[in-house]
Enzyme design. Structure first.
Site, PDB file in Angstrom:
ATOM      1  N   THR A 154    -104.484-154.373  29.283  1.00  0.00           N
ATOM      2  CA  THR A 154    -104.967-153.353  28.350  1.00  0.00           C
ATOM      3  C   THR A 154    -106.441-153.627  28.093  1.00  0.00           C
ATOM      4  O   THR A 154    -106.895-154.763  28.254  1.00  0.00           O
ATOM      5  CB  THR A 154    -104.194-153.465  27.013  1.00  0.00           C
ATOM      6  OG1 THR A 154    -102.809-153.290  27.258  1.00  0.00           O
ATOM      7  CG2 THR A 154    -104.655-152.451  25.980  1.00  0.00           C
ATOM      8  N   ARG A 173     -91.630-145.143  28.263  1.00  0.00           N
ATOM      9  CA  ARG A 173     -91.921-146.243  27.327  1.00  0.00           C
ATOM     10  C   ARG A 173     -93.367-146.129  26.830  1.00  0.00           C
ATOM     11  O   ARG A 173     -94.299-145.950  27.606  1.00  0.00           O
ATOM     12  CB  ARG A 173     -91.704-147.578  28.029  1.00  0.00           C
ATOM     13  CG  ARG A 173     -92.055-148.830  27.198  1.00  0.00           C
ATOM     14  CD  ARG A 173     -93.464-149.319  27.447  1.00  0.00           C
ATOM     15  NE  ARG A 173     -93.733-150.619  26.833  1.00  0.00           N
ATOM     16  CZ  ARG A 173     -94.941-151.176  26.754  1.00  0.00           C
ATOM     17  NH1 ARG A 173     -95.990-150.550  27.236  1.00  0.00           N
ATOM     18  NH2 ARG A 173     -95.102-152.344  26.198  1.00  0.00           N
ATOM     19  N   GLY A 213     -96.228-148.211  24.510  1.00  0.00           N
ATOM     20  CA  GLY A 213     -96.499-149.523  23.920  1.00  0.00           C
ATOM     21  C   GLY A 213     -97.273-149.400  22.617  1.00  0.00           C
ATOM     22  O   GLY A 213     -97.256-148.362  21.943  1.00  0.00           O
ATOM     23  N   ASP A 214     -97.985-150.472  22.298  1.00  0.00           N
ATOM     24  CA  ASP A 214     -98.722-150.508  21.034  1.00  0.00           C
ATOM     25  C   ASP A 214    -100.066-149.787  21.099  1.00  0.00           C
ATOM     26  O   ASP A 214    -100.585-149.330  20.084  1.00  0.00           O
ATOM     27  CB  ASP A 214     -98.949-151.964  20.586  1.00  0.00           C
ATOM     28  CG  ASP A 214     -99.705-152.788  21.627  1.00  0.00           C
ATOM     29  OD1 ASP A 214     -99.606-152.469  22.830  1.00  0.00           O
ATOM     30  OD2 ASP A 214    -100.377-153.766  21.250  1.00  0.00           O
ATOM     31  N   THR A 225    -104.195-156.742  22.975  1.00  0.00           N
ATOM     32  CA  THR A 225    -103.679-156.624  24.338  1.00  0.00           C
ATOM     33  C   THR A 225    -102.469-157.537  24.425  1.00  0.00           C
ATOM     34  O   THR A 225    -102.299-158.442  23.604  1.00  0.00           O
ATOM     35  CB  THR A 225    -104.727-157.041  25.388  1.00  0.00           C
ATOM     36  OG1 THR A 225    -105.078-158.413  25.171  1.00  0.00           O
ATOM     37  CG2 THR A 225    -105.994-156.202  25.294  1.00  0.00           C
ATOM     38  N   GLY A 226    -101.646-157.319  25.431  1.00  0.00           N
ATOM     39  CA  GLY A 226    -100.447-158.138  25.567  1.00  0.00           C
ATOM     40  C   GLY A 226     -99.206-157.297  25.399  1.00  0.00           C
ATOM     41  O   GLY A 226     -99.258-156.061  25.453  1.00  0.00           O
TER      42      GLY A 226
HETATM   43  N1  GLY Z   1    -100.420-153.736  25.118  1.00  0.00           N
HETATM   44  C1  GLY Z   1    -100.120-152.762  26.071  1.00  0.00           C
HETATM   45  C2  GLY Z   1     -98.708-152.428  26.186  1.00  0.00           C
HETATM   46  O1  GLY Z   1     -97.847-153.229  25.872  1.00  0.00           O
HETATM   47  O2  GLY Z   1     -98.429-151.324  26.628  1.00  0.00           O
END
Ligand code: GLY
Length: 376
Positions: free
Chosen positions: A220, A248, A250-251, A271-272
């Site tokens: 990310t 899906r 993510g954050d 990120t992560g």
């Molecule tokens: N941090 C990016 C994701 O998990 O999609």
């Protein structure tokens, strides 16, 4: 058309819909309040330099940040965002992105965006050209096309090969990959991967792909900026967790998780592994801790501790992923913290870093960390 004249609107949509009118509703601070600085995840060295130079030439902080992150989104060799991002389990690239503009207190986001590489800029258009904050899936794609963004296949040859190898090696109970009759079927996973890649005459990709199989990436790019008036903005953009289930999210596109900016306090991003950050609302949590006086680094470390707490400190589970947080406060102070001291990057373990550009130029700085990988 409240707040925006028809002339402004036409001007904004005319240039392929991608150039936009100046942001309205600015509450500028005073010149000379802060030394401008841009920070990002470690993959954003070019992004921070570009954004910094734009800010120094007077460009709005959010427009500067978007110009920075689009360098990575346009780069087919960056497999964490935009063009060439690693795809979902069906081999289709789905992008998530968010933007926040501190001075006007506005936000925009897209989730599961297909076929359009400039996810951060589409998020920016959601912010400016709708009464919503987030568009997802087909709705986001149609919205981007309506605003003149170019449709293209985001799956590069390199990402396709990586996905195909993953697909063929993930199970011995389906029909993907060499069958029982082939010698490969009885070899260990790494030998199979190397054999398949040699067959495909792509041996140079072997280490990279093996790394991807061992360490499922959630690459990310998060970028945060402040200008000399103390105005702040940020963006987070990603292709998300490799091989994710279609749909899906993510954050990264979730305001308060992968990104949060409060122009009175500061900004934060991550990120992560997004699932971990969503559960602690990391971006908002960090900004609130800075509001109460925590330094950017301490606020990021506290976010790591909340991730840790969700697993009761069980390192056998925590070692299976990493989270890195980034924060920039209203004074231009910055910091970052990682769950682990190093994480798998491309084809090797690398220390936790973040990128910074200020009057001293663009460089990588060390992130703080909760756990030392070497000590395990
Ligand atoms: N941090 C990016 C994701 O998990 O999609």
């Amino acid at each position: 058309m409240s707040g925006i004249s028809r002339r402004q609107f036409v001007k904004g949509t005319a240039a392929a819909g991608i150039a936009a009118p100046a942001i309205v509703g600015l509450k500028p601070g005073h010149a000379g309040e802060v030394n401008p600085v841009v920070i990002s995840s470690a993959n954003g060295l070019r992004a921070v330099e570009t954004a910094y130079n734009k800010i120094k030439s007077g460009v709005d902080t959010l427009e500067a940040v978007i110009a920075g992150v689009s360098i990575n989104e346009d780069d087919p060799e960056d497999n964490s965002v935009g063009l060439g991002g690693l795809p979902n389990e069906d081999g289709i690239v789905e992008l998530d992105a968010s933007v926040m503009h501190g001075p006007s207190g506005r936000a925009g986001a897209v989730g599961g965006l297909r076929d359009i590489k400039s996810a951060a800029n589409v998020a920016y258009h959601v912010m400016k050209r709708t009464d919503h904050v987030m568009l997802v899936g087909e709705g986001a794609r149609k919205f981007a096309l309506a605003h003149g963004f170019k449709e293209e296949n985001l799956l590069t040859e390199k990402s396709r090969v990586a996905w195909l190898v993953w697909k063929e090696t993930m199970s011995d109970k389906d029909s993907w990959g060499p069958g029982l009759a082939t010698p490969e079927a009885e070899k260990q996973q790494e030998q199979k991967v190397r054999g398949m890649l040699d067959e495909m005459k792509r041996g140079h990709l072997a280490d990279w792909v093996i790394g991807l199989l061992r360490h499922r990436p959630a690459g990310t790019l998060n970028c945060l900026a402040i200008n000399e008036r103390g105005d702040m903005s940020g963006s987070t953009t990603t292709s998300g967790l490799a091989w994710k289930i279609a749909g899906r999210v993510g954050d990264s596109p979730l305001i308060g998780c992968g990104l949060f900016v409060d122009n009175a306090v500061g900004g934060a991003g991550s990120t992560g592994r997004g699932e971990e950050n969503i559960k602690i609302a990391g971006g908002h949590t960090i900004v609130e801790m800075m509001r109460r006086g925590a330094s950017p680094t301490d606020a990021c470390l506290e976010a790591c501790k909340r991730v840790e707490a969700n697993y009761g400190g069980n390192k056998d589970k925590l070692v299976k992923f990493n989270m890195i947080f980034y924060a920039l406060n209203k004074k231009g102070e910055h910091g970052s913290a990682s769950l682990w001291s190093s994480a798998w990057r491309i084809d090797r373990y690398a220390g936790a870093h973040y990128a910074v550009c200020d009057a001293k130029g663009a460089r990588l700085m060390n992130s703080a960390f909760l756990y030392d990988q070497q000590a395990r």
